[in-house]
Scaffold this active site. Structure first.
Site, PDB file in Angstrom:
ATOM      1  N   SER A 181       0.820  -1.252   0.050  1.00 21.18           N
ATOM      2  CA  SER A 181       0.086   0.082  -0.030  1.00 21.18           C
ATOM      3  C   SER A 181       0.761   1.229   0.198  1.00 21.18           C
ATOM      4  CB  SER A 181      -1.024   0.081   1.348  1.00 21.18           C
ATOM      5  OG  SER A 181      -1.879   1.013   1.116  1.00 21.18           O
ATOM      6  N   ARG A 211      -6.099   3.926  -0.236  1.00 24.35           N
ATOM      7  CA  ARG A 211      -7.449   3.754   0.422  1.00 24.35           C
ATOM      8  C   ARG A 211      -8.436   3.062  -0.049  1.00 24.35           C
ATOM      9  NH1 ARG A 211      -6.459   9.711   2.037  1.00 24.35           N
ATOM     10  NH2 ARG A 211      -6.125   9.817   3.959  1.00 24.35           N
ATOM     11  N   VAL A 255      -6.729   4.085  11.324  1.00 32.04           N
ATOM     12  CA  VAL A 255      -5.686   4.223  10.623  1.00 32.04           C
ATOM     13  C   VAL A 255      -5.858   5.153   9.186  1.00 32.04           C
ATOM     14  CG1 VAL A 255      -4.243   2.453  11.501  1.00 32.04           C
ATOM     15  CG2 VAL A 255      -5.842   2.005   9.663  1.00 32.04           C
ATOM     16  N   GLU A 256      -4.884   5.617   8.491  1.00 31.90           N
ATOM     17  CA  GLU A 256      -5.199   6.146   7.256  1.00 31.90           C
ATOM     18  C   GLU A 256      -6.015   7.267   7.424  1.00 31.90           C
ATOM     19  OE1 GLU A 256      -5.236   4.053   3.622  1.00 31.90           O
ATOM     20  OE2 GLU A 256      -3.522   2.663   4.160  1.00 31.90           O
ATOM     21  N   GLY A 257      -6.104   7.908   8.295  1.00 31.71           N
ATOM     22  CA  GLY A 257      -7.284   8.966   8.364  1.00 31.71           C
ATOM     23  C   GLY A 257      -8.351   8.780   9.158  1.00 31.71           C
TER      24      GLY A 257
END
Length: 820
Positions: free
Chosen positions: A212, A377, A499-501
């Site tokens: 990713s 994402r 995670v990731e925002g």
């Protein structure tokens, strides 16, 4: 004929024809020239006086002749907007995020008039033979090697699992073949993660992160040839273990606030170097990494690179053994044992060419990250969530058929049907959205807004599915041990939410906040024209925007009154009404979005409760569109129609709830009363949809409690273990036998009705039924075996006191990671 202004005896036919013509002009978005021509025809028919023609001529002159329109109209509007600071101020960080990636069908949904022919031609991809073979062999074998309970107890994957992952290039899924990687498609990357998730969450996370956002992804798109040639072959075979360090104590969702710093300087040897300092946290694989991707703010005080002093966010690759780099510690994210770690660096000195992309990449880190996140994402977290939901569906449906209360499988109780139905509907929706999103990425799109939608909606609905599964499994879900198939997913859910925002800010700031500017056909052009003081560009954008609003005004009203029937559908049959409703929803969304932007202006940016509701509408429009694409791609299967109806009714009901919230709280100046009163009342009386009814839910719940092709399709792509003592395999066996045993129970119940057997529970009448020839010996043996397997499947783990203390309280040693 009496003139228009001298009498009142007019032809109703002409009035009706004129009204219909203007409605047609508005609905179809006719250009201004057609409106003016229509007005002229109407005025001529009624003998309008000269002064009325003069007014029409002035309107035509001012608004139809572009040079005049710019000077007399657009220039004034432009100055007024600047004076009022009407449009939102966009920071450089926000601008980079908006510019990153591409607009995909999110632009169609924002338009108010989605082109469904285009949408149905968007990719809904399949795996290649090579990719399917990897899933059937290497991924299957990797799943067989892992015991989820032991991973949690030992707090790491076994050494042989690490070795196998490196040997079979699991960290090189996305790396091109020319560099020794597998070069799999986004769909294959997603399918691998989904299948691994069905076996073990930490295993899936370990594989997903290097494929990713990380060094490989950034190098493929932005690295120099020297960087690619050095790192990509090593990353592909695991000679290097990567991580990427972005998040900091004071920079999470606001990644632009990172404090990590880099300074360019010239050393005594005459070469340029970077001196780096950082303090990062939540970095997956950092403790065992050999190469650290780092995001930091770069300064060049002496302008040695010739690009200014403050270059901004930059990404670089740092060998982990560089002096000053501190690794080797771990966080403990709710006990989920994947490598999630802090890392620090103090006065770390590296050559200038460690910047990804070399000197040319200095200051471009934020753009790199935004474009990479847009893709990431859309793959990793959606894959793990979709795989998780399907796993929960398979386990929960089987358990409900196996577990009995009051002499019946609990899946036959309506109270149990409800959560099973919700999980089944989610499995259908999110597998559709997973494939649809991967299709866009596979075609080269980088849809930032859709990727944010995917990250938020998949992880939130996975949380909902886990809770429903926990409710159905009850004590079997809360009793920890090797047989528990749900608890570890329950622990893991908050991690994916964060995670990731963080999901809260993804919903309230990114999806609509970014989408309203990025996906709107005119907003970004207007902002850019204002910023550049470009009157010609502003005039083009603003006039187009006015026409856009007028068309959506007519479309929204007319589609609402006709409940979408005026809209077309590219197909016939069961799904056709949903295309029409989607056009209705899109037109309403586009109009109300423009009203919010036009009345609240830049203030809308901080109205996060309101923007969150707009985001909810956009989310469910996208998910519903993905469902329509899936139903079409899979051949409009008759047996799948209940899933289609449930998914679409749920989507529209969620849109309706969001619209109701918007109307209740739209306190735009001068318009609040209109939205809270007449519009809200009409919306409640003329809903897009109510929630799916009980009978439809029953059909879904029954479908996933019957062994066969449809259940297997709805839960495709999972690891289904074959080892006899595996808890999932035991449950599957018990499920198959229990369903078969129901046929024997029906024979006995029939005999009871005929008074051939006494009124007792069928299980108590087996011997008597066999003796009287009501059932066969094979039936008798089947029921006995089913009861044995049922008892084993519903048994929960128990421990001696010493075992419990060790399991619950003693810290397990962390095995040394495999040498790389």
């Amino acid at each position: 004929m009496d003139p228009l202004f001298s009498g009142f005896e007019y032809s109703w036919a002409i009035w009706i024809a004129a009204a219909l013509a203007f409605l047609f002009f508005g609905f179809t978005g006719a250009p201004l020239a057609i409106w003016l021509l229509g007005a002229a025809v109407l005025m001529w028919g009624f003998g309008a006086p000269v002064w009325a023609w003069a007014v029409l001529g002035a309107v035509a002159l001012i608004f139809a002749v572009k040079p005049i329109r710019r000077v007399t109209f657009s220039n004034g509007i432009m100055k007024l907007m600047k004076a009022l600071n009407f449009l939102p101020v966009i920071s450089q960080t926000e601008q980079t995020a908006i510019d990153a990636g591409t607009v995909w069908i999110d632009g169609e949904l924002f338009s108010g008039k989605p082109d469904f022919n285009r949408i149905l031609n968007e990719s809904y991809p399949e795996l290649t033979e090579e990719e399917q073979a990897f899933l059937d062999n290497q991924v299957e074998h990797l799943c067989e090697m892992v015991n989820d309970w032991e991973v949690f107890q030992n707090r790491d994957l076994p050494p042989e699992v690490w070795e196998y992952m490196l040997k079979e290039k699991f960290f090189g899924l996305i790396i091109p073949k020319e560099y020794g990687g597998l070069q799999f498609s986004p769909l294959a990357n997603s399918a691998v993660v989904a299948k691994l998730t069905s076996r073990c969450g930490p295993l899936a996370t370990t594989v997903m992160v290097p494929n990713s956002l990380g060094p490989a992804e950034l190098l493929i798109h932005y690295g120099t040839e020297a960087q690619k040639n050095h790192y990509l072959p090593r990353l592909a075979v695991g000679d290097d273990i990567p991580c990427f360090a972005l998040t900091e104590p004071n920079a999470g969702s606001d990644a632009g606030a990172i404090a990590s710093s880099g300074v360019v300087f010239r050393a005594d040897d005459g070469n340029l170097y970077l001196r780096l300092n950082w303090d990062k946290r939540y970095i997956t694989l950092a403790a065992i990494s050999t190469v650290l991707g780092l995001a930091f703010k770069l300064r060049d005080p002496e302008n040695l690179l010739g690009k200014g002093e403050d270059l901004g966010i930059t990404c670089a690759l740092i060998p982990s053994d560089t002096p000053g780099v501190k690794l080797g510690e771990r966080h403990d994210p709710l006990g989920v044992p994947f490598y999630n770690c802090p890392t620090r660096g103090t006065d770390v000195v590296v050559p200038i060419d460690t910047i990804i992309g070399g000197v040319d990449g200095a200051g471009l880190g934020w753009k790199m990250l935004m474009e990479s996140l847009a893709a990431g994402r859309g793959i990793s977290l959606p894959a793990s969530s979709a795989g998780g939901i399907k796993t929960l569906l398979r386990v929960t449906g089987a358990y409900a058929a196996v577990r009995k209360q009051f002499g019946l499988p609990i899946g036959k109780f309506e109270g149990i049907e409800e959560p099973i139905t919700r999980i089944a509907g989610q499995a259908y929706i999110f597998e559709a959205a997973r494939r649809f999103t991967c299709g866009a990425l596979q075609d080269g799109a980088k849809p930032a807004v859709v990727s944010a939608i995917a990250k938020f909606s998949f992880t939130e609905n996975f949380r909902s599915a886990v809770n429903d599964s926990m409710d159905v499994l009850g004590g079997a879900a809360i009793s920890k041990g090797p047989k528990n198939m749900v608890a570890h997913a329950y622990y893991s859910v908050p991690v994916s939410i964060t995670v990731e925002g963080a999901n809260i800010l993804t919903r309230t700031l990114m999806i609509f906040g970014q989408g309203a500017i990025r996906c709107h056909p005119f907003a970004l052009k207007e902002i850019k024209a204002l910023t550049d003081n470009d009157l010609k560009a502003f005039d083009e954008a603003f006039s187009g925007h006015v026409g856009h609003v007028v068309q959506n005004f007519f479309r929204s009203i007319m589609l609402s009154v006709t409940r979408g029937r005026l809209a077309g559908s590219p197909v016939s049959g069961a799904s056709a009404p949903y295309y029409r409703k989607m056009s209705w929803a899109s037109a309403t969304f586009a109009l109300v979005s423009d009203i919010a932007l036009g009345s609240l202006g830049g203030a809308l940016k901080v109205r996060e409760k309101l923007t969150g509701r707009f985001a909810d509408v956009l989310i469910w429009m996208y998910l519903g569109t993905a469902v329509l694409r899936r139903f079409e791609a899979e051949g409009r299967r008759k047996e799948d129609e209940p899933f289609l109806h449930y998914a679409m009714q749920l989507s529209f009901a969620n849109m309706q709830q969001a619209f109701d919230g918007i109307f209740r709280h739209m306190d735009a100046p001068g318009l609040g009363w209109l939205f809270r009163g007449p519009i809200a009342l009409w919306s409640r009386m003329n809903q897009l949809s109510s929630m799916p009814n009980d009978q439809l839910g029953k059909e879904l719940a029954r479908a996933v409690q019957i062994p066969g092709e449809q259940r297997d399709r709805m839960t495709s792509g999972l690891f289904v273990p074959k080892a006899e003592n595996d808890p999932v395999a035991q449950l599957e066996r018990a499920f198959m036998l229990s369903v078969q045993a129901e046929d024997v129970a029906r024979k006995i119940k029939g005999a009871i009705k005929k008074k051939e057997l006494p009124r007792k529970k069928p299980m108590l009448l087996l011997d008597e039924a066999l003796e009287k020839g009501i059932i066969t010996q094979a039936d008798y043996n089947l029921v006995q075996r089913a009861e044995t397997e049922r008892a084993e499947a519903i048994r929960v783990d128990n421990f001696t006191l010493d075992e419990y203390k060790k399991t619950a309280y003693q810290k397990q040693p962390t095995p040394e990671p495999v040498e790389v």
